[in-house]
Design a protein around this motif. Structure first.
Motif, PDB file in Angstrom:
ATOM      1  N   ARG A   1      -6.958  -2.446   5.041  1.00  0.00           N
ATOM      2  CA  ARG A   1      -7.089  -1.063   4.564  1.00  0.00           C
ATOM      3  C   ARG A   1      -8.061  -0.270   5.426  1.00  0.00           C
ATOM      4  O   ARG A   1      -7.831   0.909   5.722  1.00  0.00           O
TER       5      ARG A   1
ATOM      6  N   THR B   1       5.352   3.724   1.901  1.00  0.00           N
ATOM      7  CA  THR B   1       4.753   2.435   1.568  1.00  0.00           C
ATOM      8  C   THR B   1       4.698   1.524   2.791  1.00  0.00           C
ATOM      9  O   THR B   1       5.527   1.618   3.690  1.00  0.00           O
TER      10      THR B   1
ATOM     11  N   LEU C   1       0.822  -1.208   0.000  1.00  0.00           N
ATOM     12  CA  LEU C   1       0.000   0.000   0.000  1.00  0.00           C
ATOM     13  C   LEU C   1       0.856   1.258   0.000  1.00  0.00           C
ATOM     14  O   LEU C   1       1.904   1.313   0.641  1.00  0.00           O
ATOM     15  N   LYS C   2       0.374   2.263  -0.683  1.00  0.00           N
ATOM     16  CA  LYS C   2       0.945   3.610  -0.618  1.00  0.00           C
ATOM     17  C   LYS C   2       0.113   4.358   0.409  1.00  0.00           C
ATOM     18  O   LYS C   2      -1.117   4.302   0.379  1.00  0.00           O
ATOM     19  N   VAL C   3       0.791   5.016   1.344  1.00  0.00           N
ATOM     20  CA  VAL C   3       0.110   5.795   2.381  1.00  0.00           C
ATOM     21  C   VAL C   3       0.658   7.219   2.288  1.00  0.00           C
ATOM     22  O   VAL C   3       1.632   7.567   2.960  1.00  0.00           O
TER      23      VAL C   3
ATOM     24  N   TYR D   1      -5.475   7.308   8.075  1.00  0.00           N
ATOM     25  CA  TYR D   1      -4.619   7.334   6.890  1.00  0.00           C
ATOM     26  C   TYR D   1      -5.306   6.685   5.692  1.00  0.00           C
ATOM     27  O   TYR D   1      -5.770   5.547   5.784  1.00  0.00           O
TER      28      TYR D   1
ATOM     29  N   ARG E   1      -7.379   3.093   7.516  1.00  0.00           N
ATOM     30  CA  ARG E   1      -8.228   4.270   7.293  1.00  0.00           C
ATOM     31  C   ARG E   1      -8.824   4.750   8.615  1.00  0.00           C
ATOM     32  O   ARG E   1      -8.860   5.952   8.900  1.00  0.00           O
TER      33      ARG E   1
ATOM     34  N   THR F   1      -5.209   4.956   1.948  1.00  0.00           N
ATOM     35  CA  THR F   1      -4.254   4.072   1.288  1.00  0.00           C
ATOM     36  C   THR F   1      -4.578   3.943  -0.196  1.00  0.00           C
ATOM     37  O   THR F   1      -5.719   4.158  -0.608  1.00  0.00           O
TER      38      THR F   1
END
Length: 67
Positions: free
Chosen positions: A52, A39, A4-6, A60, A56, A62
């Motif tokens: 996810r 990441t 995941l990109k955060v 945050y 969240r 994602t």
């Protein structure tokens, strides 16, 4: 494996918060967090949607990346 990109992750505190969120879903999850690249890579038996959502809920957003 879930990668995941955060985009909002910018420090060690952010990384710790995200790790805690993931572990609330799967205490045995293995994480690799790269704050500089923003990441998070997670090896887990939990559903990706649950991971996810936990992140969240911790504050945050994602974006899924190719694993």
């Amino acid at each position: 494996m879930l990668k995941l990109k955060v985009p909002e992750m910018s420090c060690g505190h952010c990384a710790a918060t995200i790790e805690k969120a993931v572990r609330s879903v799967d205490p045995a999850a293995r994480l690799a967090i790269d704050v500089g690249a923003q990441t998070v890579t997670v090896e887990t038996r939990a559903e990706p949607a649950a991971v996810r959502e936990a992140i969240r809920s911790a504050g945050y957003e994602t974006e899924a990346l190719a694993a």
